[in-house]
Design a protein around this motif. Structure first.
Motif, short mmCIF file in Angstrom:
data_model
loop_
_atom_site.label_atom_id
_atom_site.label_comp_id
_atom_site.label_asym_id
_atom_site.label_seq_id
_atom_site.Cartn_x
_atom_site.Cartn_y
_atom_site.Cartn_z
N ARG B 338 0.53 -9.39 -5.49
CA ARG B 338 0.57 -8.22 -4.63
C ARG B 338 1.20 -8.55 -3.28
N SER B 340 3.23 -11.05 -2.56
CA SER B 340 4.66 -11.33 -2.63
C SER B 340 5.42 -10.04 -2.83
N SER B 341 4.84 -9.11 -3.55
CA SER B 341 5.55 -7.85 -3.73
C SER B 341 5.57 -7.06 -2.42
N SER B 345 8.95 -5.78 -0.98
CA SER B 345 9.18 -4.36 -0.73
C SER B 345 9.60 -4.13 0.71
N THR B 440 12.46 -3.03 -5.47
CA THR B 440 11.75 -2.75 -4.22
C THR B 440 10.77 -1.61 -4.41
N CYS B 443 7.87 -2.75 -6.39
CA CYS B 443 7.02 -3.62 -5.56
C CYS B 443 6.16 -2.79 -4.63
N THR B 446 2.83 -1.50 -5.90
CA THR B 446 1.71 -2.38 -6.25
C THR B 446 0.60 -2.32 -5.21
#
Lengths: 372, 549, 396
Positions: B338, B340-341, B345, B440, B443, B446
């Motif tokens: 989460r 890293s996303s 993003s 993106t 991401c 999430t």
């Protein structure tokens, strides 16, 4: 919520000193010592470091004597009004003059790597805007931002240095002392290296905000020791990887080290860019801390209430100063002059003040406002 | 006559209302009624007069001749008959309760046990004490005080010849049953969410925490809606300063209506203009419970299933309730994914622009060649391409959110697949841009919390511009500025970026990852709880655990 | 006051954004990635005075010209070929451009006039220097630009080409799309033959800056339809002085601990005429300066491990073989390393780094030495000790 004055813990003081010490100049450090001292450059780092560790200890001891005052106030008390004012001004000036040259280093760093051919006004003015915005916020936020940025920088720097050990050749460090390589006459040109150690004079301005003055000397000594060890490690690695002759020819040995250890499989191909971007953070912390202490020192000197207008007021001056330093040789000379100031503020002044304070105490209760 | 309280002063209603069984009321939800009828604050407090008709007239005057307010006239068959009037709002008050427990009791019990009927002086108190078998009955002697209870579903009984009236809890309106919140669904974990009824919600929190220290404090907000807002916290854990501050800020609100907790959220935030939400909102009861256990304050608002949690740190917007229900390795991984996303993003489009525009040497050579090849013949500059695509994604997202259920999904598919593919085939955009923008977008979904995802989405656009102008350098500067900005934000005194800025080493255990529960001995120190111990056991070193000692 | 200052910031920032140009920024498809650069002497018919002025060197300080070729991939063809199958009938997925110039930068600028896309050197990974250029102009003059340009990576490979460098850029490898990647792989020594001296720009710079060590660069040769690597070029006083054969290069690699493992053929001690193939897996050369009386000697002890991989005779590994075989392998390696040392002496270039060792450890002695001369006679003793180790899969 409620606005309470912030008190600095030992950890924060250590990180503040690290944040002010570690700036753009460190990428140049191995080259400087190699030019002056040859293969034994790291010894120079350690030797200089010892002096500054001692000086930092003295600085912190002043804090134990004058817990509630900054240098602006207690130097006035010790030396009398005009001389004390002058002392305060010199300290402030040291911090203030530090900023333009850091900005210049940053600009050069950016222009050779990330943003080629971008005009210098663009690089320095955008940086300056962000810098002034940061400095105009409260000190608590600054201290916190400093923490995170300096930690990131240290981790990235350490990573690069450790990767460098793959190419380490111990014979590059031998002979430890070699007269043929030493060129002490060059020291003046390379005196800017001193500035990498002199982050601790900020102590002179934070005494009233320290939570526990008893642990202050320990924190100061620890911080400067950490700085010195980091530099020594970095210098040893760089010298060991390249050999002094190569290092002496490099303007940015730190970056060259990162370039040398590039991986070919990482998504972002170049480690040196990552180092540069994180080093921008280090320069940023150095600048905003120097700026903050300059401004807070000034506002104490002239008994001003809020420091935010001062931040914006000084901005054009600093920006102008940074434009004077047109090339490497110009800012290098500036660094040399500044290092004289650094030695004065960081070593001579604390020793002298401690001496005067001791003298006064020894003379007994001759009154605080005394002679002179 | 007694001295009465000011009209607008918030009154702790909580103690007077139980969560007793409020039967299934029929008819329409009468929420609107209360909103329509505001009362002018200037009017003087009127006491009950002995004349019943006068009282009724006064009430009718106040509430207006709204058709949903019922004035049931009735006579107590006593030796000396007393006329009474039962006032309630149709639809809000349960008709069954009124029929069975008020009217019936008054009718039959009067005959059977007539001893109380003789004491005429204390008739009202006697009826309260001995006749009405309703769980919550109060005696009031001010007409104005009667109005709010009536409008919130209680029934008032006025007696002819008495200066007192009874207010009985007869609430029972149509409500939604408790089910799993759609926005925060979990694979494992309790499947209960809040509903629109405040009492059910506070009761849910109680069901979890059977601690005498749990406090449920109700404050009334909204000049006209008079919504109940309950603060839920643990007295011995929560930082009293935070509780005080929440109460102070809620008290300062002067607004006509609180439709939803978001209005409160915007009114009590530390930085009113802040880009990031500094208050968390959730529909899940277990999240509020977890927060309360950590020493935070839950704010539950009537008429909305969304509760607020203060204080909150930035990272917490990326914690899902599930993180605590899965086993820790799974939870650890989920958190890392989460976060890293989150970085992707925020930075992916701008990095894409910065690298390809200024520093292609950072892109591995095969990829750079692919990128250059795929952009051959694309009419737009890269940054415009990215901005347009981002905008398109936002539009598709909004369109699919507005359209009802299955149709919305269709829009997503049509927009995402067909449009994107057609645009790439037509050579309008390069395939790599589509990949970057789509990645993106995915991401950004999430994030378990909607609020902060929006902030990140907004930030993306200026970052692309910055990347265009300043490349990596600009991005670094923007990050510094953002860092200074967010580090300066406080959520009820708690630094927004803690436990990282400032560093709280102990709290990092539950931040970017989550360590096992047995290792989290203390409550997060960032919130400065009174009681920091979560587990009273002595900390064992990890090697001791490994050795199984 | 503070608030106001902050609001003052935004228009200022906007102003900066508006005024900003795009500096060196280019759309990625408007750049031409220079993947490899090659340097040759100009053809005689192209410039008559070019070669002449070098030899004589009497024309004052006039710089002579060299031919510079760059290889630029055609992205649409490289990227597109994936989609359209093998659509490479239209030609190679790259172009090679050449020009003659006195400096690298001016050469690049001349090439820029031929190309509508901005030349971009950030991805240059291969610098090929023609034999003649290296011999006559010096390597440093060519590499100076690459050392100063921050875009160039230190891991860029540098190689000396026996013959014409441009030909290699134009050569299409049997597998793959362009020669550079293929060559990069060959030069990175992944083949495991240890006959390539693995070096790159950074390593060359370090070797070059060391006192008492002469740099070595890998050799590339075009023979027929193939590109051959193996062997190395010895640079002394900044100029190419001679070649090492693949055999000598392997010896050098062992002596400098750059060895990555290689196969050797040894005659079977018990069955004359039969060969045993051994794979030397790793070696470690330990350099030690020993003073005996007045003379200083460098003792190099090479320890290594080998395994048997192939037997041409009917017999397999036997325990009795061990001693004999070990000695033979050691002798083979000793031969190789001696050959490298001899060649170094022949070329008067201390490529092994003996001078560096003396300078580091016996600095006083070093001060009084004329290393150029003394290298030729400095006593070096090489001893090789091998071990038969690793795995045996079949016994008979």
């Amino acid at each position: 919520m409620s606005k309470t004055t912030m008190f600095l813990s030992s950890r924060q003081i250590i990180l503040l000193i690290l944040g002010l010490s570690i700036g753009g100049g460190n990428l140049l450090l191995p080259g400087r010592v190699a030019r002056v001292f040859g293969t034994g450059g790291w010894i120079l780092v350690l030797a200089a470091g010892l002096i500054f560790i001692f000086a930092a200890w003295i600085c912190a001891c002043l804090g134990r004597i004058f817990p509630g005052e900054t240098v602006v106030e207690f130097s006035r008390r010790l030396l009398g009004r005009p001389l004390g004012f002058l002392t305060g001004l010199v300290v402030v000036l040291f911090f203030l003059l530090y900023i333009p040259v850091e900005i210049r280093i940053l600009q050069e760093l950016v222009n050779i790597s990330i943003l080629r051919r971008a005009p210098s006004w663009f690089v320095s003015s955008t940086f300056f805007l962000v810098l002034a915005y940061a400095t105009a916020t409260d000190f608590e936020t600054l201290a916190q931002v400093n923490e995170v940025l300096i930690e990131i920088t240290l981790i990235v720097g350490l990573m690069v240095t450790l990767f460098g050990w793959r190419f380490f050749d111990p014979s590059h460090l031998q002979p430890v002392f070699s007269v043929e390589e030493m060129n002490l006459a060059k020291f003046w040109e390379e005196a800017g290296m001193i500035l990498g150690f002199t982050g601790y004079p900020l102590l002179l301005l934070v005494f009233p905000f320290v939570r526990r003055h008893r642990s202050l000397p320990r924190a100061a000594v620890f911080a400067v020791t950490l700085v010195v060890l980091t530099y020594a490690f970095f210098t040893i690695t760089t010298l060991g990887v390249f050999g002094w002759n190569e290092v002496a020819g490099q303007a940015w040995p730190g970056l060259e080290l990162a370039k040398a250890v590039n991986f070919e499989v990482v998504i972002l191909e170049r480690l040196d860019m990552i180092l540069i971007v994180s080093w921008l953070g280090a320069i940023f912390t150095t600048c905003f801390l120097a700026y903050h202490f300059a401004v807070s020192g000034l506002s104490r000197l002239f008994n001003l209430r809020s420091h935010s207008p001062l931040v914006w007021g000084l901005a054009p001056v600093i920006y102008y100063l940074s434009t004077i330093l047109t090339n490497y040789f110009a800012w290098n000379k500036w660094l040399s002059y500044l290092s004289v100031l650094a030695v004065f503020v960081g070593v001579v002044l604390p020793v002298f003040l401690l001496f005067v304070a001791g003298l006064r105490r020894w003379l007994g209760s001759s009154g605080d406002t005394g002679e002179d | 006559m007694k001295k009465r309280r000011g009209f607008r002063q918030p009154k702790p209603v909580s103690r007077t209302r139980g969560q007793g069984k409020t039967g299934q009321g029929a008819g329409q939800v009468a929420r609107t009624c209360a909103r329509e009828k505001g009362m002018s604050p200037a009017q003087e407090n009127a006491g009950l007069s002995p004349d019943l008709q006068e009282n009724v007239e006064y009430l009718k005057e106040k509430i207006g001749r709204s058709d949903d307010v019922v004035f049931r006239e009735y006579t107590l068959e006593l030796p000396d008959p007393v006329a009474i009037v039962v006032v309630f709002v149709d639809g809000l008050a349960s008709k069954e309760i009124i029929n069975e427990y008020i009217l019936q009791s008054l009718t039959f019990k009067g005959e059977l046990k007539s001893e109380w009927t003789r004491d005429k002086k204390n008739l009202v108190r006697h009826i309260k004490d001995k006749v009405l078998n309703i769980n919550e009955v109060r005696v009031l002697s001010s007409l104005d005080e009667l109005i709010t209870p009536i409008l919130s579903g209680e029934a008032a009984i006025l007696f002819d010849g008495y200066e007192e009236a009874l207010v009985c809890n007869t609430r029972g309106w149509a409500y939604r049953s408790i089910d799993e919140p759609e926005t925060e669904a979990v694979i494992r974990g309790p499947r209960v969410g809040f509903t629109e009824t405040l009492r059910f919600n506070t009761a849910q929190v109680r069901r979890w925490i059977r601690d005498p220290d749990l406090r449920v404090k109700v404050v009334r907000v909204g000049r006209r809606t008079k919504s109940d807002v309950a603060l839920v916290y643990l007295e011995s854990v929560a930082n009293p300063q935070v509780v005080e501050e929440v109460e102070r800020r809620l008290g300062k609100i002067d607004i006509d209506g609180v439709m939803e907790s978001s209005i409160l959220q915007e009114m009590i935030e530390d930085r009113k203009l802040s880009l990031f939400p500094t208050i968390q909102s959730t529909e899940r009861a277990d999240r509020v419970v977890a927060a309360v256990l950590e020493g935070k304050v839950g704010i539950i608002t009537d008429n909305t299933p969304f509760a607020l949690i203060v204080p909150v740190t930035f990272w917490e917007f990326y914690y899902a309730a599930e993180d605590y229900y899965h086993r820790w390795p799974m939870a650890f991984l989920l958190r890392l994914v989460r976060f890293s996303s989150f970085f992707f993003s925020l930075y992916l489009p701008s990095l894409y622009v910065a690298l390809s525009f200024y520093n292609p040497e950072l892109i591995p050579f095969p990829l750079a060649v692919q990128l250059a090849g795929s952009r051959e013949g694309v009419p737009f500059p890269l940054f415009l391409e990215v901005l347009l695509m981002e905008l398109a994604i936002e539009i598709i997202r909004e369109a699919s959110a507005r359209l009802p259920g299955p149709l919305g999904q269709t829009i997503g598919i049509v927009g995402g697949f067909i449009l994107g593919d057609a645009a790439v085939r037509a050579g309008l955009i390069s395939p790599l841009t589509t990949v970057v923008v789509a990645l993106t977008a995915i991401c950004s979904f999430t994030s378990p919390n909607f609020g902060v995802a929006i902030s990140i989405r907004i930030l993306r656009f200026p970052l692309v511009i910055v990347a265009l102008v300043g490349g990596l350098y600009g991005l670094a500067l923007a990050t510094f500025a953002l860092l200074v900005y967010t580090a300066g934000i406080r959520s009820f005194g708690v630094p927004f970026l803690s436990p990282f800025v400032p560093l709280q080493p102990e709290d990092i255990k539950d931040s970017l990852g989550r360590v096992p529960f047995w290792a989290m001995l203390n409550r997060p120190r960032s919130y400065k709880p009174l009681d920091t111990k979560r587990q009273k056991t002595k900390a064992r070193h990890w090697w001791e655990r490994l050795l199984g000692r | 006051m503070r608030k106001k200052c902050r609001y003052f910031l935004f228009p200022l920032f906007l102003l900066v954004v508006m005024a900003a140009g795009c500096w060196e920024g280019r759309e990625i498809n408007e750049r031409a990635f220079v993947f490899a650069v090659a340097f040759d002497l100009p053809e005689d018919e192209e410039s008559e005075e070019g070669a002449g002025s070098v030899k004589g060197g009497n024309g004052g300080e006039e710089l002579s010209k060299f031919t510079m070729s760059i290889q630029v991939p055609d992205p649409s063809r490289m990227a597109g070929s994936r989609e359209q199958g093998q659509g490479g009938d239209s030609g190679k997925p790259f172009i090679v451009l050449s020009t003659t110039a006195r400096t690298v930068l001016s050469g690049l600028q001349q090439l820029q006039r031929e190309l509508d896309r901005t030349l971009f050197l950030g991805h240059s990974r291969l610098i090929l220097i023609g034999e003649k250029v290296a011999r006559e102009y010096g390597v440093d003059r060519i590499l100076d630009y690459f050392q100063r340009n921050f875009q160039i990576q230190r891991v860029a490979r540098v190689a000396i080409v026996e013959g014409k460098a441009r030909e290699i850029l134009e050569h299409m490898p049997p597998i793959g799309q362009e020669p550079t990647t293929a060559l990069l792989n060959l030069l990175s020594g992944t083949g495991g033959t240890s006959q390539v001296y693995v070096s790159d720009l950074g390593k060359y710079m370090v070797e070059n800056s060391n006192i008492g060590l002469e740099p070595v660069l890998p050799r590339v040769k075009k023979s027929g339809d193939l590109i051959l690597t193996g062997g190395a070029a010895v640079i002394r006083h900044n100029r190419l002085t001679g070649w090492l054969t693949p055999f000598e290069t392997r010896g050098l690699n062992i002596l400098r601990n750059e060895f990555v493992g290689s196969d050797y053929e040894v005659e079977c001690p018990f069955h004359p005429g039969d060969n045993i193939n051994v794979a030397v897996v790793k070696t470690n050369a330990h350099h030690r300066l020993v003073r005996e009386g007045k003379t200083l000697t460098l003792k190099i002890l090479v320890r290594g491990v080998f395994e048997t991989t192939e037997f041409t005779g009917e017999h397999g590994p036997e325990e009795e073989l061990s001693e004999e075989l070990t000695q033979r392998v050691a002798a083979e390696i000793l031969n190789e390393t001696r050959a490298a040392l001899e060649k170094a002496r022949e070329l008067k270039a201390d490529i092994i780094g003996i001078g560096k060792k003396i300078r580091a450890e016996q600095n006083k002695v070093w001060q009084g030495m004329d290393w150029e001369e003394e290298f030729l006679t400095f006593p070096v003793e090489i001893e090789v000790k091998m071990e038969w180790a690793q795995t045996i899969r079949r016994l008979a």
